[in-house]
Design a protein around this motif. Sequence first.
Motif, PDB file in Angstrom:
ATOM      1  N   SER A 146      -6.725 -13.436  -8.721  1.00  0.00           N
ATOM      2  CA  SER A 146      -7.568 -13.274  -9.909  1.00  0.00           C
ATOM      3  C   SER A 146      -6.766 -13.288 -11.213  1.00  0.00           C
ATOM      4  CB  SER A 146      -8.428 -12.011  -9.809  1.00  0.00           C
ATOM      5  OG  SER A 146      -7.649 -10.853  -9.663  1.00  0.00           O
ATOM      6  N   PRO A 147      -5.583 -12.641 -11.288  1.00  0.00           N
ATOM      7  CA  PRO A 147      -4.817 -12.773 -12.534  1.00  0.00           C
ATOM      8  C   PRO A 147      -4.303 -14.187 -12.764  1.00  0.00           C
ATOM      9  CG  PRO A 147      -4.094 -10.851 -11.283  1.00  0.00           C
ATOM     10  CD  PRO A 147      -4.964 -11.651 -10.385  1.00  0.00           C
ATOM     11  N   VAL A 148      -3.923 -14.878 -11.682  1.00  0.00           N
ATOM     12  CA  VAL A 148      -3.443 -16.259 -11.830  1.00  0.00           C
ATOM     13  C   VAL A 148      -4.568 -17.146 -12.352  1.00  0.00           C
ATOM     14  CG1 VAL A 148      -2.570 -18.281 -10.591  1.00  0.00           C
ATOM     15  CG2 VAL A 148      -1.682 -16.012 -10.049  1.00  0.00           C
ATOM     16  N   VAL A 149      -5.746 -16.993 -11.747  1.00  0.00           N
ATOM     17  CA  VAL A 149      -6.905 -17.772 -12.195  1.00  0.00           C
ATOM     18  C   VAL A 149      -7.256 -17.422 -13.637  1.00  0.00           C
ATOM     19  CG1 VAL A 149      -9.377 -18.138 -11.842  1.00  0.00           C
ATOM     20  CG2 VAL A 149      -7.827 -18.084  -9.875  1.00  0.00           C
ATOM     21  N   GLY A 150      -7.244 -16.120 -13.962  1.00  0.00           N
ATOM     22  CA  GLY A 150      -7.533 -15.707 -15.326  1.00  0.00           C
ATOM     23  C   GLY A 150      -6.552 -16.283 -16.331  1.00  0.00           C
ATOM     24  N   GLU A 152      -7.454  -0.901   7.962  1.00  0.00           N
ATOM     25  CA  GLU A 152      -7.798  -2.290   8.298  1.00  0.00           C
ATOM     26  C   GLU A 152      -6.946  -3.240   7.458  1.00  0.00           C
ATOM     27  OE1 GLU A 152      -9.765  -3.200  10.614  1.00  0.00           O
ATOM     28  OE2 GLU A 152     -11.160  -1.560  11.021  1.00  0.00           O
ATOM     29  N   TRP A 153      -5.694  -3.433   7.888  1.00  0.00           N
ATOM     30  CA  TRP A 153      -4.747  -4.198   7.082  1.00  0.00           C
ATOM     31  C   TRP A 153      -5.188  -5.652   6.895  1.00  0.00           C
ATOM     32  CZ3 TRP A 153      -1.812  -1.583   4.101  1.00  0.00           C
ATOM     33  CH2 TRP A 153      -1.282  -0.348   4.503  1.00  0.00           C
ATOM     34  N   ALA A 154      -5.749  -6.247   7.940  1.00  0.00           N
ATOM     35  CA  ALA A 154      -6.191  -7.638   7.816  1.00  0.00           C
ATOM     36  C   ALA A 154      -7.298  -7.764   6.781  1.00  0.00           C
ATOM     37  CB  ALA A 154      -6.675  -8.159   9.173  1.00  0.00           C
ATOM     38  N   SER A 155      -8.229  -6.819   6.816  1.00  0.00           N
ATOM     39  CA  SER A 155      -9.323  -6.829   5.842  1.00  0.00           C
ATOM     40  C   SER A 155      -8.805  -6.556   4.433  1.00  0.00           C
ATOM     41  CB  SER A 155     -10.368  -5.780   6.231  1.00  0.00           C
ATOM     42  OG  SER A 155     -11.436  -5.786   5.311  1.00  0.00           O
ATOM     43  N   ILE A 156      -7.856  -5.629   4.317  1.00  0.00           N
ATOM     44  CA  ILE A 156      -7.283  -5.330   2.999  1.00  0.00           C
ATOM     45  C   ILE A 156      -6.569  -6.554   2.439  1.00  0.00           C
ATOM     46  CG2 ILE A 156      -5.472  -4.002   1.833  1.00  0.00           C
ATOM     47  CD1 ILE A 156      -6.297  -1.628   3.561  1.00  0.00           C
ATOM     48  N   THR A 157      -5.837  -7.249   3.306  1.00  0.00           N
ATOM     49  CA  THR A 157      -5.138  -8.457   2.863  1.00  0.00           C
ATOM     50  C   THR A 157      -6.126  -9.500   2.352  1.00  0.00           C
ATOM     51  OG1 THR A 157      -3.346  -8.096   4.430  1.00  0.00           O
ATOM     52  CG2 THR A 157      -3.603 -10.327   3.569  1.00  0.00           C
ATOM     53  N   GLN A 158      -7.204  -9.695   3.113  1.00  0.00           N
ATOM     54  CA  GLN A 158      -8.183 -10.726   2.770  1.00  0.00           C
ATOM     55  C   GLN A 158      -9.033 -10.347   1.578  1.00  0.00           C
ATOM     56  OE1 GLN A 158     -10.873 -11.653   5.956  1.00  0.00           O
ATOM     57  NE2 GLN A 158     -12.126 -13.026   4.733  1.00  0.00           N
ATOM     58  N   LYS A 159      -9.496  -9.104   1.535  1.00  0.00           N
ATOM     59  CA  LYS A 159     -10.488  -8.709   0.546  1.00  0.00           C
ATOM     60  C   LYS A 159      -9.904  -8.017  -0.683  1.00  0.00           C
ATOM     61  CE  LYS A 159     -14.157  -8.142   3.996  1.00  0.00           C
ATOM     62  NZ  LYS A 159     -15.143  -7.225   4.596  1.00  0.00           N
ATOM     63  N   VAL A 160      -8.637  -7.556  -0.576  1.00  0.00           N
ATOM     64  CA  VAL A 160      -8.047  -6.814  -1.696  1.00  0.00           C
ATOM     65  C   VAL A 160      -6.775  -7.486  -2.205  1.00  0.00           C
ATOM     66  CG1 VAL A 160      -7.094  -4.607  -2.451  1.00  0.00           C
ATOM     67  CG2 VAL A 160      -9.030  -4.637  -0.870  1.00  0.00           C
ATOM     68  N   LEU A 161      -5.799  -7.682  -1.313  1.00  0.00           N
ATOM     69  CA  LEU A 161      -4.490  -8.156  -1.760  1.00  0.00           C
ATOM     70  C   LEU A 161      -4.523  -9.603  -2.255  1.00  0.00           C
ATOM     71  CD1 LEU A 161      -2.130  -6.521   0.909  1.00  0.00           C
ATOM     72  CD2 LEU A 161      -2.749  -5.697  -1.379  1.00  0.00           C
ATOM     73  N   ILE A 162      -5.188 -10.487  -1.508  1.00  0.00           N
ATOM     74  CA  ILE A 162      -5.250 -11.885  -1.952  1.00  0.00           C
ATOM     75  C   ILE A 162      -6.015 -12.015  -3.270  1.00  0.00           C
ATOM     76  CG2 ILE A 162      -6.161 -14.177  -1.391  1.00  0.00           C
ATOM     77  CD1 ILE A 162      -5.424 -13.654   1.522  1.00  0.00           C
ATOM     78  N   PRO A 163      -7.221 -11.407  -3.390  1.00  0.00           N
ATOM     79  CA  PRO A 163      -7.874 -11.444  -4.707  1.00  0.00           C
ATOM     80  C   PRO A 163      -7.044 -10.781  -5.805  1.00  0.00           C
ATOM     81  CG  PRO A 163      -9.458 -10.837  -3.013  1.00  0.00           C
ATOM     82  CD  PRO A 163      -8.104 -10.815  -2.364  1.00  0.00           C
ATOM     83  N   MET A 164      -6.263  -9.735  -5.449  1.00  0.00           N
ATOM     84  CA  MET A 164      -5.430  -9.051  -6.436  1.00  0.00           C
ATOM     85  C   MET A 164      -4.401 -10.009  -7.032  1.00  0.00           C
ATOM     86  SD  MET A 164      -3.037  -5.644  -5.944  1.00  0.00           S
ATOM     87  CE  MET A 164      -1.830  -6.434  -4.881  1.00  0.00           C
ATOM     88  N   VAL A 165      -3.876 -10.910  -6.203  1.00  0.00           N
ATOM     89  CA  VAL A 165      -2.884 -11.879  -6.675  1.00  0.00           C
ATOM     90  C   VAL A 165      -3.557 -13.061  -7.367  1.00  0.00           C
ATOM     91  CG1 VAL A 165      -1.084 -13.496  -5.952  1.00  0.00           C
ATOM     92  CG2 VAL A 165      -1.207 -11.221  -4.911  1.00  0.00           C
TER      93      VAL A 165
END
Length: 335
Positions: free
Chosen positions: A143-147, A128-141
């Motif tokens: 969360s470190p920026v926000v942190g 589920e690439w769309a779900s992975i992008t939304q729920k995994v890849l975007i937060p992956m990018v």
Amino acid sequence: MSPELLAVLAVITAAMVFDYTNGFHDAANAIATSVSTRALTPRVALAMAAVGNFVGAHFGGAVAKTVGEGIVQLPPGVASLGVVFAGVLGAVAWNVITWYFGLPSSSSHALFGGLVGATLFASGGVVEWASITQKVLIPMVLSPVVGLILGFLVMLAILWGFRRGHPGRLNRGFRHAQTVSAAAMSIGHGMQDAAKTMGIIVLALYTGGYQDSPTEIPTWVYYTSATMLALGTYAGGWRIIRTLGRKIIDLGPPEGFAAETVASSVLYFNALVLGAPISTTHTITSAIMGVGATKRVSAVRWNVAGNIVIAWIITFPAAAAIACLAYFLVRPLFS
């Protein structure tokens, strides 16, 4: 004993092993700053982190549901359990490799990468690439920026707010405050990381036909996942603790408090509000970098930080590759 039950038990056992490695691999997330600033002794910090992990696991239901139903569509029958088993093996292998080299990589992204790698070559499996992008890849990018940004801003606020304070008294005060911030961090770790194991177990139970709902989490799953993560945390991952606590920047109690406060806040928001499975490793590491940058940019050892970021980037594909190989090896056992 039926083949389906054997397959389900194999996946649950693998998930428990992953949970344990997640604990000792990511123990540094909760305690590295408190140990390095001497706010807590190592064993006291680990014990507190283990308890916090256990407590936090019971608030991670939304994250577990995301993992259980939002990443891949599995092939029908027992073959689906072979995919999950191989995916978890890939994550475990990558956890051990990065622990050996003292790199604080993400156990979460190792797990997601493992599931994707095993699914890619499974007949009838769909990523589920769309779900992975939304729920995994975007937060992956993000969360470190926000942190990083929040770590910088919170540390600036502390420096300004206590600019007239006596350094000795401030350090003593922030050491006490770190007891609270480290506890908050360990609970956030439990919310995120135990929840991912719970999602895998629920996925195995559902695909194996042992429960009707793909999202319902039995009580025993909460307790076993929380317990294994807590035991792994108490075992400690000293190689990674040294990397986070000493090699990125020289932490003092105010810096440790700021980093832990920021990281735990980001973890809570994502787990309780968004149900997003983010990396505790990425979040605390980026917060430490942001805090350190308030001293001066050169205070952060960017060569160490660069090695960590490289480990972040390659975690997903590396775990996927290992899981793909594992799937071809175990597939005959799950046919």
